[in-house]
Design an enzyme around this catalytic site. Structure first.
Site, mmCIF file in Angstrom:
data_model
loop_
_atom_site.group_PDB
_atom_site.id
_atom_site.type_symbol
_atom_site.label_atom_id
_atom_site.label_comp_id
_atom_site.label_asym_id
_atom_site.label_seq_id
_atom_site.Cartn_x
_atom_site.Cartn_y
_atom_site.Cartn_z
ATOM 1 N N SER A 6 0.843 -1.201 0.000
ATOM 2 C CA SER A 6 0.000 0.000 0.000
ATOM 3 C C SER A 6 0.875 1.245 0.000
ATOM 4 O O SER A 6 1.682 1.443 0.914
ATOM 5 C CB SER A 6 -0.887 0.014 1.247
ATOM 6 O OG SER A 6 -1.402 1.326 1.448
ATOM 7 N N HIS A 31 -0.992 -1.087 -4.440
ATOM 8 C CA HIS A 31 -2.298 -0.723 -3.868
ATOM 9 C C HIS A 31 -2.272 0.762 -3.526
ATOM 10 O O HIS A 31 -1.475 1.216 -2.700
ATOM 11 C CB HIS A 31 -2.537 -1.574 -2.613
ATOM 12 C CG HIS A 31 -3.873 -1.402 -1.972
ATOM 13 N ND1 HIS A 31 -4.971 -2.159 -2.304
ATOM 14 C CD2 HIS A 31 -4.280 -0.540 -0.992
ATOM 15 C CE1 HIS A 31 -5.997 -1.784 -1.548
ATOM 16 N NE2 HIS A 31 -5.600 -0.804 -0.749
ATOM 17 N N ASP A 33 -4.273 3.742 -1.890
ATOM 18 C CA ASP A 33 -5.398 4.072 -0.995
ATOM 19 C C ASP A 33 -5.845 5.502 -1.247
ATOM 20 O O ASP A 33 -5.118 6.453 -0.931
ATOM 21 C CB ASP A 33 -4.976 3.912 0.470
ATOM 22 C CG ASP A 33 -4.910 2.449 0.867
ATOM 23 O OD1 ASP A 33 -3.907 2.026 1.465
ATOM 24 O OD2 ASP A 33 -5.880 1.716 0.568
ATOM 25 N N MET A 35 -8.375 8.383 -0.338
ATOM 26 C CA MET A 35 -9.283 8.765 0.745
ATOM 27 C C MET A 35 -9.799 10.183 0.521
ATOM 28 O O MET A 35 -9.018 11.081 0.171
ATOM 29 C CB MET A 35 -8.545 8.671 2.090
ATOM 30 C CG MET A 35 -8.045 7.268 2.382
ATOM 31 S SD MET A 35 -7.209 7.189 3.999
ATOM 32 C CE MET A 35 -6.604 5.501 3.959
ATOM 33 N N HIS A 64 -7.982 1.712 -4.532
ATOM 34 C CA HIS A 64 -8.959 1.458 -3.460
ATOM 35 C C HIS A 64 -9.632 2.774 -3.116
ATOM 36 O O HIS A 64 -9.034 3.631 -2.449
ATOM 37 C CB HIS A 64 -8.208 0.866 -2.254
ATOM 38 C CG HIS A 64 -9.081 0.612 -1.061
ATOM 39 N ND1 HIS A 64 -8.548 0.304 0.174
ATOM 40 C CD2 HIS A 64 -10.428 0.623 -0.892
ATOM 41 C CE1 HIS A 64 -9.526 0.125 1.046
ATOM 42 N NE2 HIS A 64 -10.682 0.325 0.426
ATOM 43 N N MET A 66 -11.734 4.901 -1.070
ATOM 44 C CA MET A 66 -12.424 5.077 0.204
ATOM 45 C C MET A 66 -13.082 6.453 0.157
ATOM 46 O O MET A 66 -12.562 7.453 0.699
ATOM 47 C CB MET A 66 -11.434 4.971 1.379
ATOM 48 C CG MET A 66 -11.037 3.532 1.655
ATOM 49 S SD MET A 66 -9.611 3.352 2.705
ATOM 50 C CE MET A 66 -8.327 3.478 1.450
ATOM 51 N N MET A 135 -11.637 -5.972 4.402
ATOM 52 C CA MET A 135 -10.871 -5.044 5.236
ATOM 53 C C MET A 135 -10.468 -5.745 6.533
ATOM 54 O O MET A 135 -11.319 -6.185 7.312
ATOM 55 C CB MET A 135 -11.695 -3.787 5.533
ATOM 56 C CG MET A 135 -11.985 -2.908 4.318
ATOM 57 S SD MET A 135 -10.510 -2.389 3.428
ATOM 58 C CE MET A 135 -9.687 -1.413 4.687
ATOM 59 N N GLY A 140 -9.155 3.973 6.773
ATOM 60 C CA GLY A 140 -8.842 5.365 7.081
ATOM 61 C C GLY A 140 -7.434 5.607 7.548
ATOM 62 O O GLY A 140 -6.949 6.739 7.506
ATOM 63 N N GLY A 143 -1.206 1.046 9.977
ATOM 64 C CA GLY A 143 -0.605 0.746 11.277
ATOM 65 C C GLY A 143 -1.551 0.191 12.323
ATOM 66 O O GLY A 143 -1.223 0.145 13.503
ATOM 67 N N ASP A 170 -6.988 -6.614 3.269
ATOM 68 C CA ASP A 170 -6.359 -5.300 3.294
ATOM 69 C C ASP A 170 -6.298 -4.740 4.714
ATOM 70 O O ASP A 170 -7.318 -4.424 5.315
ATOM 71 C CB ASP A 170 -7.197 -4.356 2.402
ATOM 72 C CG ASP A 170 -6.582 -2.990 2.286
ATOM 73 O OD1 ASP A 170 -7.224 -2.107 1.693
ATOM 74 O OD2 ASP A 170 -5.458 -2.800 2.776
ATOM 75 N N GLY A 171 -5.036 -4.634 5.244
ATOM 76 C CA GLY A 171 -4.895 -3.968 6.531
ATOM 77 C C GLY A 171 -4.513 -4.917 7.657
ATOM 78 O O GLY A 171 -5.124 -5.966 7.818
ATOM 79 N N GLY A 172 -3.497 -4.501 8.422
ATOM 80 C CA GLY A 172 -3.069 -5.295 9.581
ATOM 81 C C GLY A 172 -2.297 -6.540 9.203
ATOM 82 O O GLY A 172 -2.198 -7.493 9.996
ATOM 83 N N GLY A 192 1.058 -2.329 4.199
ATOM 84 C CA GLY A 192 1.769 -1.050 4.100
ATOM 85 C C GLY A 192 2.851 -0.974 5.167
ATOM 86 O O GLY A 192 4.048 -1.046 4.884
HETATM 87 C C1 DX5 Z 1 -6.584 1.342 5.305
HETATM 88 C C2 DX5 Z 1 -6.028 0.978 3.931
HETATM 89 C C3 DX5 Z 1 -5.002 -0.117 3.981
HETATM 90 C C4 DX5 Z 1 -3.807 0.250 4.849
HETATM 91 C C5 DX5 Z 1 -2.849 -0.913 4.983
HETATM 92 O O1 DX5 Z 1 -7.674 2.222 5.161
HETATM 93 O O2 DX5 Z 1 -7.068 0.568 3.082
HETATM 94 O O3 DX5 Z 1 -4.558 -0.393 2.645
HETATM 95 O O4 DX5 Z 1 -3.112 1.339 4.271
HETATM 96 O O5 DX5 Z 1 -1.834 -0.488 5.849
HETATM 97 P P1 DX5 Z 1 -1.280 -1.420 7.044
HETATM 98 O O6 DX5 Z 1 -0.538 -2.530 6.334
HETATM 99 O O7 DX5 Z 1 -0.386 -0.509 7.790
HETATM 100 O O8 DX5 Z 1 -2.455 -1.894 7.815
HETATM 101 ZN ZN ZN Z 2 -6.490 -0.176 1.046
#
Ligand code: DX5
Ligand code: ZN
Length: 211
Positions: A6, A31, A33, A35, A64, A66, A135, A140, A143, A170-172, A192
């Site tokens: 990401s 990827h 993001d 926003m 992506h 958002m 997700m 948003g 980390g 996606d995420g964590g 990310g």
């Molecule tokens: C959150 C994003 C994710 C996020 C992933 O809203 O959609 O793509 O950036 O980042 P980490 O890997 O730090 O969770």
């Molecule tokens: Zn994302």
């Protein structure tokens, strides 16, 4: 397992260099993001940033969105070079129509499910989508810690979806959660923080792939 870094966690002063480094390090897709400050509090990249970086790599760009009401931005991100546009079920008044519009552009369509959203939201969109983005965190920010309840969602999705539809998480994502998501049937992972905190991107990507 495909790994999609990401760009939200990349060094914002050198996004181009980061892209080239990620491709060399074995990333399978990029990827982005996006926003809007309304659907989620943060504001990140506009379509002009994607367009500016498109010539730097042949890697697939996963965009992506958002954002509320993404319909009015589909063409600009398509023209910028998106290979797949992912919209949130929670942000679309007419979800089947939005996904159909993405497909009509000749690119892939993706459907993102927030942690609280049931897989029933996708039941009548299977004919117009290529990916489900599960997700692993609330959207948003980067980390955050992975929300373990999403593992069962991955398994349940895999049971109802044809194999042609990709399940991306996606995420964590860190080595431990990457392994768990793989065990539950995920095809690809977005990470990310874990990748960009590691000075050796190739090693980080390989660890997430499980090698
Ligand atoms: C959150 C994003 C994710 C996020 C992933 O809203 O959609 O793509 O950036 O980042 P980490 O890997 O730090 O969770
Ligand atoms: Zn994302």
């Amino acid at each position: 397992m495909l790994i999609c870094p990401s760009m939200l966690s990349a060094n914002p002063t050198k996004l181009g260099e980061e892209l080239v480094a990620l491709e060399k390090a074995g990333a399978d897709a990029i990827h982005w993001d996006i926003m809007d400050g309304v659907f989620v509090d943060a504001i990140t990249f506009g379509s002009h940033v994607i367009a500016g970086h498109r010539p730097l790599t042949r890697l697939q760009f996963d965009v992506h969105l958002m954002m509320e009401n993404p319909d009015k931005h589909l063409v600009s991100f398509y023209r910028a070079g998106a290979d797949i546009i992912i919209v949130h079920t929670e942000a679309c008044a007419h979800l089947h129509q939005t996904l159909s519009q993405i497909k009509s552009l000749g690119i892939k369509s993706g459907l993102a499910l927030n942690p609280a959203t049931s897989i029933h939201a996708i039941e009548y969109c299977i004919d117009v989508m290529d990916m489900v983005l599960v997700m692993g965190v609330n959207p948003g920010s980067s980390g955050q810690n992975f929300i373990e309840s999403q593992l069962q969602k991955i398994s349940n999705l895999r049971k109802i979806l044809p194999p042609t539809i990709e399940v991306c998480v996606d995420g964590g994502i860190i080595p431990r959660t990457a392994f768990q998501c793989c065990q539950h049937g995920a095809n690809s992972l977005v990470s990310g923080t874990y990748i960009f905190r590691n000075p050796d991107y190739a090693a980080a990507i390989q660890e997430l792939k499980g090698n």
